[in-house]
Write an enzyme that holds these catalytic residues in place. Structure first.
Site, mmCIF file in Angstrom:
data_model
loop_
_atom_site.group_PDB
_atom_site.id
_atom_site.type_symbol
_atom_site.label_atom_id
_atom_site.label_comp_id
_atom_site.label_asym_id
_atom_site.label_seq_id
_atom_site.Cartn_x
_atom_site.Cartn_y
_atom_site.Cartn_z
ATOM 1 C CE LYS A 134 -5.812 31.229 23.054
ATOM 2 N NZ LYS A 134 -5.764 30.499 24.325
ATOM 3 N N GLY A 177 -10.564 28.051 30.895
ATOM 4 C CA GLY A 177 -9.492 27.814 29.937
ATOM 5 C C GLY A 177 -9.465 28.856 28.832
ATOM 6 C CB SER A 178 -8.532 28.483 25.276
ATOM 7 O OG SER A 178 -7.190 28.140 25.487
ATOM 8 C CG MET A 179 -14.205 28.728 26.829
ATOM 9 S SD MET A 179 -15.600 28.174 27.829
ATOM 10 C CE MET A 179 -16.962 28.892 26.917
#
Length: 587
Positions: free
Chosen positions: A318, A314-316
């Site tokens: 970023k 997921g957003s890791m």
């Protein structure tokens, strides 16, 4: 009854409970765009009328329309809300204290609106809080063994059994309005493991308030049940609101040896109960002190999860994107106050291109909006490059003036990835491979498309308990600079080590990358990293999640610990890292 995971976790909601103040004079709504929107929002919500609420949302808060039915149920539970105090008032931003009509719970509400008329609502973020001292009132007469308390205890007992037939019978007899949502209740039970009663807060004949703790985590909630005044005292509403852990229930810190022993026992037990499937790693001074993998990577074939299993994160992602941007800043190729149009010279919307800076994108303050919604759903498999996303969303205007609000923007990180490509001359995927993954020794991290066979890539499973199903039909074509991709717990430790040892950035830019920028509107967000202090101990990192996947990385610079969890099911990684971080040695 409240089923929403968001509400249980205490994250962003439309509305959350308040409490009863002693002040005799009602506060006034400020005569500002934000103040008037809050007045109209509460007025519409408090009617409990679906058409009235829909009309308001269509005109002033269209992003919330898809939650109308949920909000109607919430209105039934709470009885509506009263404004009790204005804490901070600006033309486009209002922070206030609100009160639930049906209980004694307070909340701090932050409402933000667009800068241009008609000043539509862009965000309403509400967090439950303890009753402020100025609103303290003498408690009413307590009623021992009240009908409300009896119904609450009866519900808790049958809910904790996890037996569908027993819960359905209880609803038919005592809570008929909940019968149609039995499947949601069973998913809620499977995900939480049930609740343990911790403390009675107040009791009258028709209302009982208690503190409970989720069995599968350290999360506390305030439970409020309201019943009919006459026999058989059927339940009118039963709500759970997440609250910070009360000081009287503080968790003691463990020694490292105690932590390792208790963590192993907990994860084994959670895996047996179907509450954890994934991998966990705890390191001290750069070296693992605990590691383990649990559950199935593929339930159809019986393939188990391993430490080398690749989990979607997921957003890791970023963190990698922000590190890449900061490498280019350190190299003098970018300035944080550069507008994105300096690099994406053909960006379709010139207003966005000229006003949104690199700093805005890194801090989610650019007003660039999100990528998820109907457009994404209809183009999910056609969005194959970062430029495909820009073609779809690039003509869209600003949601608000850059720098005036904080609003989590996946699209903003898509744009950052496109800037990396423009400056470096490489694809985003090749750049992070060559400048982050390879220097850090991360050999099992990438973002290959979903139609490419990747060894040891786990299948994600959505839902809870017996309702688990693969998340295959929800996945994008491939991960992006905003999120997705896959990694292992061991690779994330390598990333943490490379970052803190300044092998990716020098000390100055590492600090700039990972230190919170509270002036942007979120007290815990840095540049692609979350920066928090809990119990006096600081950590930074980032979490990620989507249906069927969950991950979290926490780096503790004061103590030298690193905590990593990846899971191929909902919520599980965050529960694990939260449990660990609360008990890690503080020194």
């Amino acid at each position: 009854m409240t089923r929403s995971w968001l509400r249980l976790l205490g994250t962003v909601l439309l509305l959350v409970a308040g409490s009863t103040p002693a002040c005799s004079q009602a506060p006034q709504f400020p005569d500002t765009p934000a103040g008037q929107q809050l007045r109209q929002l509460l007025a519409a919500f408090n009617t409990g009328d679906k058409d009235t609420m829909r009309k308001y949302l269509e005109a002033s808060f269209p992003a919330r329309l898809n939650k109308l039915d949920e909000d109607l149920r919430f209105r039934q539970e709470t009885g509506g809300f009263d404004l009790k105090k204005v804490e901070e008032s600006r033309p486009l931003r209002l922070i206030s204290i609100v009160k639930e009509k049906n209980s004694d719970q307070f909340a701090r509400a932050t409402l933000e609106v667009e800068s241009a008329p008609p000043h539509r609502v862009t965000d309403f973020n509400v967090q439950a809080i303890p009753a402020p001292p100025e609103f303290a009132v003498a408690p009413g007469p307590e009623v021992a063994n009240s009908p409300a308390e009896g119904q609450f205890r009866a519900w808790l007992a049958v809910f904790n059994q996890g037996d569908r037939a027993a819960l359905l019978k209880f609803f038919n007899d005592n809570f008929p309005s909940e019968v149609g949502r039995i499947d949601g209740e069973m998913n809620f039970r499977a995900g939480t493991g049930g609740f343990d009663f911790r403390k009675a807060v107040s009791a009258t004949a028709t209302q009982f308030t208690a503190l409970v703790q989720e069995r599968s985590s350290d999360q506390f909630a305030r439970a409020v049940v309201t019943v009919e005044p006459n026999e058989p005292h059927r339940i009118l509403s039963l709500g759970l609101r997440a609250i910070p852990r009360p000081p009287e229930f503080a968790i003691p810190r463990l020694t490292e040896a105690e932590l390792v022993r208790e963590l192993g026992n907990k994860l084994n037990e959670d895996a047996k109960k179907g509450l954890f499937s994934g991998a966990v790693l705890v390191a001290g001074q750069g070296k693992p002190v605990f590691s383990g993998a649990y559950g199935m990577a593929n339930r159809e074939t019986g393939e188990p999860n391993k430490l080398t299993t690749r989990f979607r994160m997921g957003s890791m992602n970023k963190m990698f994107t922000a590190t890449a941007i900061m490498q280019l800043v350190q190299a003098g190729k970018i300035k944080l106050d550069d507008p994105l149009g300096k690099f994406l010279t053909d960006y379709p919307n010139k207003d966005v291109a000229s006003k949104v800076t690199i700093h805005h994108l890194l801090t989610h303050t650019g007003g660039t909006g999100d990528i998820f919604g109907p457009e994404f759903d209809s183009h999910r498999l056609q969005l194959r490059t970062l430029n495909d996303y820009i073609k779809l969303y690039g003509s869209r205007g600003l949601a608000f003036a850059p720098g005036t609000q904080w609003d989590y923007s996946n699209y903003g990180f898509i744009l950052l990835g496109a800037i990396v490509e423009k400056i470096s001359g490489q694809s985003y995927y090749d750049y992070v491979r060559d400048h982050i993954f390879t220097p850090a020794g991360m050999t099992r991290t990438a973002s290959e498309p979903e139609d490419v066979a990747v060894p040891d890539r786990a299948i994600g499973y959505m839902g809870a308990g017996k309702a688990l199903k693969p998340n295959t039909e929800t996945l994008p074509y491939r991960g992006t600079s905003a999120g997705g991709g896959y990694t292992t717990v061991e690779d994330l430790l390598r990333f943490a080590n490379a970052l803190t040892e300044h092998r990716l950035l020098n000390e100055h830019y590492t600090g700039l990358l990972t230190t919170a920028k509270p002036e942007t509107g979120d007290a815990h967000y840095a540049y692609g990293f979350q920066d928090e202090v809990r119990g006096g101990v600081r950590s930074f990192g980032h979490s990620g999640g989507a249906p069927g996947m969950n991950g979290d990385l926490q780096i503790f610079p004061q103590t030298g610990y690193v905590v990593v969890a990846l899971a191929n099911m909902d919520r599980a990684a965050g529960r694990a890292t939260s449990w660990i971080s609360e008990r890690l040695p503080a020194k």
